[in-house]
Structures are given as structure tokens and as C-alpha cells.
Write a protein that holds these residues in place. Sequence first.
Motif, mmCIF file in Angstrom:
data_model
loop_
_atom_site.group_PDB
_atom_site.id
_atom_site.type_symbol
_atom_site.label_atom_id
_atom_site.label_comp_id
_atom_site.label_asym_id
_atom_site.label_seq_id
_atom_site.Cartn_x
_atom_site.Cartn_y
_atom_site.Cartn_z
ATOM 1 N N UNK A 52 61.921 87.907 78.141
ATOM 2 C CA UNK A 52 61.060 88.738 78.977
ATOM 3 C C UNK A 52 59.585 88.487 78.737
ATOM 4 N N UNK A 53 59.236 88.182 77.490
ATOM 5 C CA UNK A 53 57.832 87.918 77.141
ATOM 6 C C UNK A 53 57.404 86.511 77.533
ATOM 7 N N UNK A 54 58.369 85.678 77.891
ATOM 8 C CA UNK A 54 58.067 84.288 78.236
ATOM 9 C C UNK A 54 58.705 83.918 79.579
ATOM 10 N N UNK A 55 58.215 84.510 80.652
ATOM 11 C CA UNK A 55 58.821 84.247 81.964
ATOM 12 C C UNK A 55 58.663 82.801 82.430
ATOM 13 N N UNK A 56 57.796 82.052 81.790
ATOM 14 C CA UNK A 56 57.604 80.661 82.208
ATOM 15 C C UNK A 56 58.674 79.723 81.641
ATOM 16 N N UNK A 58 61.870 77.728 81.578
ATOM 17 C CA UNK A 58 62.746 77.294 82.660
ATOM 18 C C UNK A 58 64.210 77.514 82.270
ATOM 19 N N UNK A 59 65.105 77.239 83.184
ATOM 20 C CA UNK A 59 66.529 77.490 82.975
ATOM 21 C C UNK A 59 67.063 76.743 81.755
ATOM 22 N N UNK A 60 66.700 75.490 81.618
ATOM 23 C CA UNK A 60 67.174 74.680 80.484
ATOM 24 C C UNK A 60 66.667 75.242 79.159
ATOM 25 N N UNK A 61 65.428 75.669 79.135
ATOM 26 C CA UNK A 61 64.863 76.241 77.904
ATOM 27 C C UNK A 61 65.552 77.558 77.543
ATOM 28 N N UNK A 62 65.828 78.378 78.532
ATOM 29 C CA UNK A 62 66.546 79.636 78.278
ATOM 30 C C UNK A 62 67.951 79.357 77.760
ATOM 31 N N UNK A 63 68.603 78.366 78.339
ATOM 32 C CA UNK A 63 69.945 77.998 77.862
ATOM 33 C C UNK A 63 69.902 77.513 76.419
ATOM 34 N N UNK A 64 68.850 76.787 76.073
ATOM 35 C CA UNK A 64 68.701 76.324 74.694
ATOM 36 C C UNK A 64 68.554 77.516 73.745
ATOM 37 N N UNK A 65 67.802 78.516 74.156
ATOM 38 C CA UNK A 65 67.645 79.729 73.356
ATOM 39 C C UNK A 65 69.013 80.388 73.153
ATOM 40 N N UNK A 66 69.788 80.500 74.218
ATOM 41 C CA UNK A 66 71.109 81.131 74.137
ATOM 42 C C UNK A 66 72.030 80.330 73.216
ATOM 43 N N UNK A 67 72.000 79.022 73.295
ATOM 44 C CA UNK A 67 72.824 78.186 72.402
ATOM 45 C C UNK A 67 72.418 78.382 70.945
ATOM 46 N N UNK A 68 71.126 78.518 70.716
ATOM 47 C CA UNK A 68 70.643 78.762 69.354
ATOM 48 C C UNK A 68 71.147 80.106 68.827
ATOM 49 N N UNK A 105 60.823 86.425 65.523
ATOM 50 C CA UNK A 105 59.564 85.769 65.162
ATOM 51 C C UNK A 105 59.716 84.251 65.154
ATOM 52 N N UNK A 106 60.855 83.766 64.646
ATOM 53 C CA UNK A 106 61.088 82.314 64.660
ATOM 54 C C UNK A 106 61.108 81.791 66.093
ATOM 55 N N UNK A 107 61.808 82.501 66.972
ATOM 56 C CA UNK A 107 61.841 82.079 68.374
ATOM 57 C C UNK A 107 60.457 82.142 69.005
ATOM 58 N N UNK A 108 59.708 83.199 68.705
ATOM 59 C CA UNK A 108 58.346 83.309 69.245
ATOM 60 C C UNK A 108 57.512 82.097 68.863
ATOM 61 N N UNK A 109 57.597 81.690 67.606
ATOM 62 C CA UNK A 109 56.813 80.539 67.130
ATOM 63 C C UNK A 109 57.233 79.252 67.834
ATOM 64 N N UNK A 110 58.542 79.037 67.938
ATOM 65 C CA UNK A 110 59.023 77.798 68.568
ATOM 66 C C UNK A 110 58.749 77.761 70.061
ATOM 67 N N UNK A 111 58.871 78.886 70.718
ATOM 68 C CA UNK A 111 58.605 78.932 72.153
ATOM 69 C C UNK A 111 57.116 78.709 72.422
ATOM 70 N N UNK A 112 56.277 79.257 71.566
ATOM 71 C CA UNK A 112 54.831 79.023 71.722
ATOM 72 C C UNK A 112 54.521 77.530 71.662
ATOM 73 N N UNK A 113 55.178 76.820 70.740
ATOM 74 C CA UNK A 113 54.966 75.361 70.649
ATOM 75 C C UNK A 113 55.511 74.652 71.881
ATOM 76 N N UNK A 114 56.634 75.148 72.375
ATOM 77 C CA UNK A 114 57.304 74.540 73.519
ATOM 78 C C UNK A 114 56.464 74.663 74.801
ATOM 79 N N UNK A 115 55.778 75.762 74.931
ATOM 80 C CA UNK A 115 55.044 76.045 76.160
ATOM 81 C C UNK A 115 53.594 75.562 76.146
ATOM 82 N N UNK A 116 53.186 74.920 75.073
ATOM 83 C CA UNK A 116 51.814 74.418 74.986
ATOM 84 C C UNK A 116 51.649 73.184 75.850
#
Length: 116
Positions: A52-56, A58-68, A105-116
Motif C-alpha cells: 500500500x505504501x508503494x503503489x508504484x 509493478x505486478x512482477x515486483x509484488x509477486x516477488x514480495x509475495x514469494x519472499x 523494515x527489511x522490505x521497506x529498505x529493499x523496495x526503496x533500492x528497487x524503486x530508485x
Amino acid sequence: MVTDKDGYTHLIQFLTEHLSLFEGKHDESLTDDTVLELFEEQLAAQIIMVCGQNPSLNFAQRNKVIREVDAIVYDLEEILASVAHQKVTPEQISFITEFSGLIKNLFDQEIAKLLV
């Protein structure tokens, strides 16, 4: 994404260092949730918040989060196998809530790097 990072390894060590919190019979349960159910509920809530905090994302990135998250739950099942189905106590609720927040927090850090 997260499970291959040092921070995740440290969190798993943190959990194993606190396994005594989950050992033994506890009659002071305030809920019908089991240890594993509460971990799953807390992690799901945190991941919903992450997405919800990272609406940008994409589908593949969200799926990766779910797999993690699936991999994390699998690790928790392995570590907590002997206590996974015990009713959760107030102390365990506090620990699980804190642990789930640290995972977020770990996901927040990794997603921040991913979206840069």
C-alpha cells in the motif's frame, strides 16, 4: 530480495535466540490464535502495508514480495515446528509483533533500492 540479505539472517538469529519464549506450556493465552497463525497474520498485515505504501510496484515486483513472504513463513515453520500450534501468549504476541515489524523494515529498505 530480503531472504538473501544479512539483515534477514540477523533476524532469524534473533528469533532463535528467543526460542525459549515459545517453549513450555503456557496457559495464559488471550486468543485462540496459534504461534504460527499469529506470525502469518502479522506478516500479511505488514506486507499489505508495504504494498500500500508503494503503489508504484509493478505486478512482477509484488509477486516477488509475495514469494519472499512465502519463503519467510516456510523458515518460520521450520524453526517453530515444535511450538507452531500452541496457543500464543501475551509475551509471544509482543515478540511476534516486533519481529513482523522488523521484517517489514527489511522490505521497506529493499523496495526503496528497487524503486530508485
